[in-house]
Design an enzyme around this catalytic site. Structure first.
Site, short mmCIF file in Angstrom:
data_model
loop_
_atom_site.label_atom_id
_atom_site.label_comp_id
_atom_site.label_asym_id
_atom_site.label_seq_id
_atom_site.Cartn_x
_atom_site.Cartn_y
_atom_site.Cartn_z
N VAL A 33 0.86 -1.17 0.00
CA VAL A 33 0.00 0.00 0.00
C VAL A 33 0.90 1.23 0.00
O VAL A 33 1.92 1.26 0.69
CB VAL A 33 -0.91 0.01 1.25
N CYS A 34 0.53 2.24 -0.76
CA CYS A 34 1.29 3.47 -0.83
C CYS A 34 1.57 3.99 0.58
O CYS A 34 0.63 4.24 1.35
CB CYS A 34 0.51 4.51 -1.63
#
Length: 184
Positions: free
Chosen positions: A84-85
């Site tokens: 996930v960013c």
């Protein structure tokens, strides 16, 4: 026991006592998997993902690392690794938050409000900006193919196959079956 260790123990126990299915890795509490369901009234509704959580030594002062173990089509999630960013969590992370916030606030918000201007998946970001209808269709295809409860027990590891890395464009049209899924 130091305060961060007590806090880590308390947060993990709180998550385990909630409605989320939690599976520890190597009998520790620094790494575990959590079953996560797509938010209601979203493109991801009905999807089920296995989320890998790794708590850093500095938790809760440093945010946990979060990754999708089964595939998801989203601009802010790396398609191959499931990462996930980091900006999504790190920008708003505070020691006031706990692990339940990750699953009740951060991940649902991520899925409901993708940010195509800061992508980890350039294809998803480009499609969202250029053809929202086609983007929505591809999200639904991924949910149908990769985000069912039967899939999460056999979710591929991050570097499960060189085929995915070399041919990521043909995933939606590939005839390869999902791991653990038998042909009729």
């Amino acid at each position: 026991m130091s305060s961060p260790s007590k806090r880590r123990d308390m947060d993990v126990m709180k998550l385990m006592m909630s409605d989320y299915a939690v599976e520890t890795i190597n009998d520790g509490i620094n790494e575990f998997n959590v079953e996560f369901h797509g938010p209601k009234e979203s493109l991801y509704e009905g999807g089920v993902w296995k989320i890998r959580v790794e708590l850093p030594d500095a938790y809760p002062y440093k945010s946990p690392s979060i990754g999708f173990m089964n595939k998801i089509f989203h601009p802010n999630v790396d398609e191959l690794s499931g990462s996930v960013c980091l900006d999504v969590i790190n920008q708003s992370w505070s020691p006031m938050f706990d692990l339940l916030n990750v699953f009740e606030v951060f991940l649902p918000q991520l899925l409901l409000y993708p940010n195509p201007t800061d992508p980890l998946n350039g294809d998803a970001a480009s499609l969202l900006m250029k053809d929202k209808q086609q983007y929505e269709q591809k999200v639904k295809e991924y949910c149908e193919r990769y985000a069912k409860r039967a899939n999460i027990g056999n979710a591929p590891a991050e570097d499960s196959s060189d085929e995915d890395i070399s041919d990521s464009q043909s995933i939606a049209s590939s005839d390869d079956d999902i791991a653990g899924h038998s042909d009729p």
